[in-house]
Design a protein around this motif. Sequence first.
Motif, PDB file in Angstrom:
ATOM      1  N   HIS A   1     -32.603   4.660  96.607  1.00 31.62           N
ATOM      2  CA  HIS A   1     -31.881   5.916  96.375  1.00 31.62           C
ATOM      3  C   HIS A   1     -32.498   7.059  97.182  1.00 31.62           C
ATOM      4  O   HIS A   1     -31.793   7.950  97.632  1.00 31.62           O
ATOM      5  CB  HIS A   1     -31.837   6.254  94.872  1.00 31.62           C
ATOM      6  CG  HIS A   1     -33.145   6.637  94.296  1.00 31.62           C
ATOM      7  ND1 HIS A   1     -34.117   5.711  93.953  1.00 31.62           N
ATOM      8  CD2 HIS A   1     -33.668   7.840  94.016  1.00 31.62           C
ATOM      9  CE1 HIS A   1     -35.171   6.334  93.489  1.00 31.62           C
ATOM     10  NE2 HIS A   1     -34.931   7.632  93.515  1.00 31.62           N
TER      11      HIS A   1
ATOM     12  N   VAL B   1     -24.343  10.387  96.285  1.00 30.53           N
ATOM     13  CA  VAL B   1     -24.692   9.147  96.979  1.00 30.53           C
ATOM     14  C   VAL B   1     -25.486   8.237  96.044  1.00 30.53           C
ATOM     15  O   VAL B   1     -25.240   7.028  95.985  1.00 30.53           O
ATOM     16  CB  VAL B   1     -25.466   9.458  98.281  1.00 30.53           C
ATOM     17  CG1 VAL B   1     -26.241   8.259  98.777  1.00 30.53           C
ATOM     18  CG2 VAL B   1     -24.506   9.928  99.351  1.00 30.53           C
ATOM     19  N   THR B   2     -26.415   8.799  95.307  1.00 30.87           N
ATOM     20  CA  THR B   2     -27.205   8.002  94.362  1.00 30.87           C
ATOM     21  C   THR B   2     -26.307   7.384  93.296  1.00 30.87           C
ATOM     22  O   THR B   2     -26.429   6.196  92.983  1.00 30.87           O
ATOM     23  CB  THR B   2     -28.299   8.868  93.707  1.00 30.87           C
ATOM     24  OG1 THR B   2     -29.194   9.320  94.729  1.00 30.87           O
ATOM     25  CG2 THR B   2     -29.080   8.090  92.661  1.00 30.87           C
TER      26      THR B   2
ATOM     27  N   VAL C   1     -23.016   6.771  93.426  1.00 34.50           N
ATOM     28  CA  VAL C   1     -22.130   5.762  94.014  1.00 34.50           C
ATOM     29  C   VAL C   1     -22.913   4.474  94.283  1.00 34.50           C
ATOM     30  O   VAL C   1     -22.426   3.376  94.013  1.00 34.50           O
ATOM     31  CB  VAL C   1     -21.446   6.277  95.298  1.00 34.50           C
ATOM     32  CG1 VAL C   1     -20.693   5.171  96.009  1.00 34.50           C
ATOM     33  CG2 VAL C   1     -20.503   7.431  94.969  1.00 34.50           C
ATOM     34  N   MET C   2     -24.135   4.594  94.759  1.00 31.34           N
ATOM     35  CA  MET C   2     -24.956   3.411  95.023  1.00 31.34           C
ATOM     36  C   MET C   2     -25.257   2.665  93.724  1.00 31.34           C
ATOM     37  O   MET C   2     -25.227   1.446  93.688  1.00 31.34           O
ATOM     38  CB  MET C   2     -26.258   3.817  95.717  1.00 31.34           C
ATOM     39  CG  MET C   2     -27.048   2.647  96.221  1.00 31.34           C
ATOM     40  SD  MET C   2     -28.469   3.113  97.221  1.00 31.34           S
ATOM     41  CE  MET C   2     -29.474   3.935  96.020  1.00 31.34           C
TER      42      MET C   2
ATOM     43  N   ALA D   1     -21.750   3.813  99.017  1.00 33.19           N
ATOM     44  CA  ALA D   1     -22.433   5.102  99.114  1.00 33.19           C
ATOM     45  C   ALA D   1     -22.452   5.593 100.567  1.00 33.19           C
ATOM     46  O   ALA D   1     -22.218   6.779 100.831  1.00 33.19           O
ATOM     47  CB  ALA D   1     -23.854   4.988  98.571  1.00 33.19           C
TER      48      ALA D   1
ATOM     49  N   TRP E   1     -18.940   6.781 101.482  1.00 28.70           N
ATOM     50  CA  TRP E   1     -18.665   8.105 100.919  1.00 28.70           C
ATOM     51  C   TRP E   1     -19.365   9.184 101.737  1.00 28.70           C
ATOM     52  O   TRP E   1     -18.780  10.228 102.020  1.00 28.70           O
ATOM     53  CB  TRP E   1     -19.087   8.195  99.449  1.00 28.70           C
ATOM     54  CG  TRP E   1     -18.774   9.548  98.904  1.00 28.70           C
ATOM     55  CD1 TRP E   1     -17.583   9.957  98.374  1.00 28.70           C
ATOM     56  CD2 TRP E   1     -19.639  10.695  98.892  1.00 28.70           C
ATOM     57  NE1 TRP E   1     -17.663  11.294  98.035  1.00 28.70           N
ATOM     58  CE2 TRP E   1     -18.912  11.761  98.346  1.00 28.70           C
ATOM     59  CE3 TRP E   1     -20.951  10.910  99.299  1.00 28.70           C
ATOM     60  CZ2 TRP E   1     -19.460  13.029  98.180  1.00 28.70           C
ATOM     61  CZ3 TRP E   1     -21.498  12.179  99.144  1.00 28.70           C
ATOM     62  CH2 TRP E   1     -20.756  13.216  98.587  1.00 28.70           C
TER      63      TRP E   1
END
Length: 144
Positions: free
Chosen positions: A89, A112-113, A115-116, A124, A127
């Motif tokens: 992350h 991003v974190t 979505v990951m 991620a 996106w």
Amino acid sequence: MGLFGSRESLNLEEPGHVEIADHVRTRVPDVGEHFLDFIGVGRDQLTPHIDALRTGNGWVPTGALRPYGFKKLNNGPLTFLNMMVSYDHITMSVWASFGLRGGDKRTVESTVTRVMEEQGHAAAATWALVARPNTRLDLEFLGE
């Protein structure tokens, strides 16, 4: 307008389900496949366990590994996989938000974190590319 030029145009819409772009799919490795390649012996025994963690897009999200923890290796090989991705992350957030500041940086990093954790690394990265269309985010660097 900032001191050194115009502000970057961002698309920070809530991602929902992210459709992974083909060019991302080929450059960002799936942690499940990477782990199975790494483990070698016993791959056929671990494959069903890894496949059970996959989302509809085929990737293993980091959040699916949370139940395996990192402290007790007696939880099995998936604990080791969880340890392998525990700092991803940070890498993904720094890559996606490079050059941003303030609220935009925090928004990109947290999205991003999330979505990951929910959809995997490739979702991620996809996106981030959509959120920052005018920035050259290097997928080759991320994939390394």
